[in-house]
Design a protein around this motif. Sequence first.
Motif, PDB file in Angstrom:
ATOM      1  N   ILE A  80       0.837  -1.206   0.000  1.00 44.75           N
ATOM      2  CA  ILE A  80       0.000   0.000   0.000  1.00 44.75           C
ATOM      3  C   ILE A  80       0.869   1.252   0.000  1.00 44.75           C
ATOM      4  CG2 ILE A  80      -1.644   1.355   1.384  1.00 44.75           C
ATOM      5  CD1 ILE A  80      -2.755  -1.424   2.352  1.00 44.75           C
ATOM      6  N   ARG A  81       1.888   1.260   0.851  1.00 39.26           N
ATOM      7  CA  ARG A  81       2.783   2.422   0.926  1.00 39.26           C
ATOM      8  C   ARG A  81       3.479   2.693  -0.401  1.00 39.26           C
ATOM      9  NH1 ARG A  81       5.926   1.127   6.586  1.00 39.26           N
ATOM     10  NH2 ARG A  81       4.385   2.021   8.006  1.00 39.26           N
ATOM     11  N   ASN A  82       3.825   1.629  -1.126  1.00 39.01           N
ATOM     12  CA  ASN A  82       4.599   1.764  -2.358  1.00 39.01           C
ATOM     13  C   ASN A  82       3.751   1.994  -3.597  1.00 39.01           C
ATOM     14  OD1 ASN A  82       7.043   1.451  -1.026  1.00 39.01           O
ATOM     15  ND2 ASN A  82       7.036  -0.765  -1.283  1.00 39.01           N
ATOM     16  N   ARG A  83       2.475   1.863  -3.451  1.00 31.09           N
ATOM     17  CA  ARG A  83       1.586   2.003  -4.602  1.00 31.09           C
ATOM     18  C   ARG A  83       1.201   3.470  -4.788  1.00 31.09           C
ATOM     19  NH1 ARG A  83      -3.326  -2.163  -5.898  1.00 31.09           N
ATOM     20  NH2 ARG A  83      -3.857  -1.262  -7.931  1.00 31.09           N
ATOM     21  N   ASP A  84       1.232   3.937  -6.034  1.00 34.03           N
ATOM     22  CA  ASP A  84       0.910   5.335  -6.328  1.00 34.03           C
ATOM     23  C   ASP A  84      -0.584   5.595  -6.441  1.00 34.03           C
ATOM     24  OD1 ASP A  84       3.579   6.118  -6.395  1.00 34.03           O
ATOM     25  OD2 ASP A  84       3.768   5.583  -8.511  1.00 34.03           O
ATOM     26  N   GLY A  85      -1.329   4.610  -6.842  1.00 39.79           N
ATOM     27  CA  GLY A  85      -2.762   4.805  -7.034  1.00 39.79           C
ATOM     28  C   GLY A  85      -3.382   3.576  -7.666  1.00 39.79           C
ATOM     29  N   ILE A  86      -4.551   3.762  -8.236  1.00 39.44           N
ATOM     30  CA  ILE A  86      -5.299   2.671  -8.859  1.00 39.44           C
ATOM     31  C   ILE A  86      -5.435   2.972 -10.341  1.00 39.44           C
ATOM     32  CG2 ILE A  86      -7.498   1.423  -8.881  1.00 39.44           C
ATOM     33  CD1 ILE A  86      -5.925   1.178  -6.218  1.00 39.44           C
ATOM     34  N   SER A  87      -4.930   2.070 -11.168  1.00 36.57           N
ATOM     35  CA  SER A  87      -5.044   2.262 -12.603  1.00 36.57           C
ATOM     36  C   SER A  87      -5.169   0.891 -13.266  1.00 36.57           C
ATOM     37  CB  SER A  87      -3.816   2.984 -13.132  1.00 36.57           C
ATOM     38  OG  SER A  87      -3.934   3.187 -14.507  1.00 36.57           O
ATOM     39  N   PRO A  88      -6.208   0.667 -13.997  1.00 36.16           N
ATOM     40  CA  PRO A  88      -7.337   1.567 -14.211  1.00 36.16           C
ATOM     41  C   PRO A  88      -8.230   1.595 -12.970  1.00 36.16           C
ATOM     42  CG  PRO A  88      -7.753  -0.510 -15.320  1.00 36.16           C
ATOM     43  CD  PRO A  88      -6.370  -0.605 -14.743  1.00 36.16           C
ATOM     44  N   ASP A  89      -8.847   2.726 -12.751  1.00 35.79           N
ATOM     45  CA  ASP A  89      -9.752   2.891 -11.619  1.00 35.79           C
ATOM     46  C   ASP A  89     -11.041   2.109 -11.904  1.00 35.79           C
ATOM     47  OD1 ASP A  89     -10.502   3.802  -9.138  1.00 35.79           O
ATOM     48  OD2 ASP A  89     -10.512   5.926  -9.676  1.00 35.79           O
ATOM     49  N   PHE A  90     -11.721   1.690 -10.862  1.00 33.10           N
ATOM     50  CA  PHE A  90     -12.953   0.927 -11.042  1.00 33.10           C
ATOM     51  C   PHE A  90     -13.914   1.239  -9.903  1.00 33.10           C
ATOM     52  CE2 PHE A  90      -9.788  -1.630  -8.880  1.00 33.10           C
ATOM     53  CZ  PHE A  90     -10.463  -2.200  -7.813  1.00 33.10           C
ATOM     54  N   GLU A  91     -15.153   0.869 -10.094  1.00 31.41           N
ATOM     55  CA  GLU A  91     -16.207   1.116  -9.107  1.00 31.41           C
ATOM     56  C   GLU A  91     -16.252  -0.007  -8.072  1.00 31.41           C
ATOM     57  OE1 GLU A  91     -18.460   3.635  -8.533  1.00 31.41           O
ATOM     58  OE2 GLU A  91     -17.420   4.786 -10.074  1.00 31.41           O
ATOM     59  N   ILE A  92     -16.511   0.382  -6.837  1.00 32.85           N
ATOM     60  CA  ILE A  92     -16.729  -0.556  -5.736  1.00 32.85           C
ATOM     61  C   ILE A  92     -18.058  -0.173  -5.099  1.00 32.85           C
ATOM     62  CG2 ILE A  92     -15.902  -1.381  -3.499  1.00 32.85           C
ATOM     63  CD1 ILE A  92     -13.074  -0.577  -4.380  1.00 32.85           C
ATOM     64  N   ASP A  93     -18.877  -1.158  -4.814  1.00 39.52           N
ATOM     65  CA  ASP A  93     -20.174  -0.907  -4.189  1.00 39.52           C
ATOM     66  C   ASP A  93     -19.947  -0.474  -2.740  1.00 39.52           C
ATOM     67  OD1 ASP A  93     -22.694  -1.059  -2.959  1.00 39.52           O
ATOM     68  OD2 ASP A  93     -23.308  -2.770  -4.183  1.00 39.52           O
ATOM     69  N   SER A  94     -20.223   0.784  -2.441  1.00 37.43           N
ATOM     70  CA  SER A  94     -19.958   1.316  -1.102  1.00 37.43           C
ATOM     71  C   SER A  94     -20.814   0.633  -0.035  1.00 37.43           C
ATOM     72  CB  SER A  94     -20.147   2.834  -1.067  1.00 37.43           C
ATOM     73  OG  SER A  94     -21.436   3.179  -1.462  1.00 37.43           O
ATOM     74  N   ALA A  95     -21.991   0.131  -0.407  1.00 39.02           N
ATOM     75  CA  ALA A  95     -22.831  -0.584   0.564  1.00 39.02           C
ATOM     76  C   ALA A  95     -22.152  -1.881   1.000  1.00 39.02           C
ATOM     77  CB  ALA A  95     -24.208  -0.872  -0.033  1.00 39.02           C
ATOM     78  N   ILE A  96     -21.484  -2.556   0.075  1.00 38.19           N
ATOM     79  CA  ILE A  96     -20.776  -3.792   0.424  1.00 38.19           C
ATOM     80  C   ILE A  96     -19.552  -3.475   1.275  1.00 38.19           C
ATOM     81  CG2 ILE A  96     -19.529  -5.783  -0.503  1.00 38.19           C
ATOM     82  CD1 ILE A  96     -21.532  -5.759  -2.823  1.00 38.19           C
ATOM     83  N   VAL A  97     -18.870  -2.387   0.969  1.00 40.42           N
ATOM     84  CA  VAL A  97     -17.736  -1.954   1.804  1.00 40.42           C
ATOM     85  C   VAL A  97     -18.218  -1.683   3.221  1.00 40.42           C
ATOM     86  CG1 VAL A  97     -16.017  -0.133   2.172  1.00 40.42           C
ATOM     87  CG2 VAL A  97     -16.403  -1.036  -0.127  1.00 40.42           C
ATOM     88  N   ASP A  98     -19.349  -0.997   3.360  1.00 35.54           N
ATOM     89  CA  ASP A  98     -19.909  -0.712   4.690  1.00 35.54           C
ATOM     90  C   ASP A  98     -20.286  -1.996   5.425  1.00 35.54           C
ATOM     91  OD1 ASP A  98     -19.600   1.993   4.202  1.00 35.54           O
ATOM     92  OD2 ASP A  98     -21.716   2.324   3.682  1.00 35.54           O
ATOM     93  N   GLU A  99     -20.901  -2.947   4.722  1.00 37.51           N
ATOM     94  CA  GLU A  99     -21.245  -4.241   5.335  1.00 37.51           C
ATOM     95  C   GLU A  99     -19.986  -4.951   5.826  1.00 37.51           C
ATOM     96  OE1 GLU A  99     -23.309  -6.858   2.661  1.00 37.51           O
ATOM     97  OE2 GLU A  99     -24.870  -5.368   2.257  1.00 37.51           O
ATOM     98  N   PHE A 100     -18.971  -4.962   4.972  1.00 38.21           N
ATOM     99  CA  PHE A 100     -17.706  -5.611   5.309  1.00 38.21           C
ATOM    100  C   PHE A 100     -17.121  -4.991   6.578  1.00 38.21           C
ATOM    101  CE2 PHE A 100     -13.074  -5.768   5.076  1.00 38.21           C
ATOM    102  CZ  PHE A 100     -12.840  -7.124   4.878  1.00 38.21           C
ATOM    103  N   GLN A 101     -17.083  -3.658   6.622  1.00 37.93           N
ATOM    104  CA  GLN A 101     -16.540  -2.965   7.793  1.00 37.93           C
ATOM    105  C   GLN A 101     -17.331  -3.331   9.048  1.00 37.93           C
ATOM    106  OE1 GLN A 101     -15.478   1.002   5.343  1.00 37.93           O
ATOM    107  NE2 GLN A 101     -15.597   1.292   7.516  1.00 37.93           N
TER     108      GLN A 101
END
Length: 154
Positions: free
Chosen positions: A53-74
């Motif tokens: 994570i520290r060494n990564r500059d970003g996300i390419s190609p960028d993509f969509e993540i379902d925020s509701a699933i992220v919230d459930e996971f958390q």
Amino acid sequence: MKASELFFRIRRDLEDLSEYTSRIEEERLIRAGDPPGALAYLGDYNYTTLVEIRNRDGISPDFEIDSAIVDEFQHELDRYLDTYAPGAVDLKRYVLNISLYLTFIAKKPLHPPEVPFSEDILIVKKGKFFYCSGKRRFIGDVPSLCRYCVCRPQ
């Protein structure tokens, strides 16, 4: 939400935990000569992910993540950590961020592949897919993160 949005949120939160992650680095050096166990492998896997994570500059190609699933996971991970690590606030933030990254961005298993995590769990990679011997058994447990894990049942 965009994957890049989640990624930069994860990275900022881990940067805020720099004192905690420094302690992890020190502990890794101290136990370097110890015989490895399942928790040490998991700790090393999580630390390697932190470095990624520290060494990564970003996300390419960028993509969509379902925020509701992220919230459930958390929510599920909070329940899990409240059960197995109550009161460990920094550990909880660290594991949450590493797990979010592994699950939603890197699309890697939550446990280290090729290392027997327990008698019930072994994750192997065959081709481009990961398989877990414990997924069928543990997916229905509460709390369980198996339903979010990229592994297929073995």
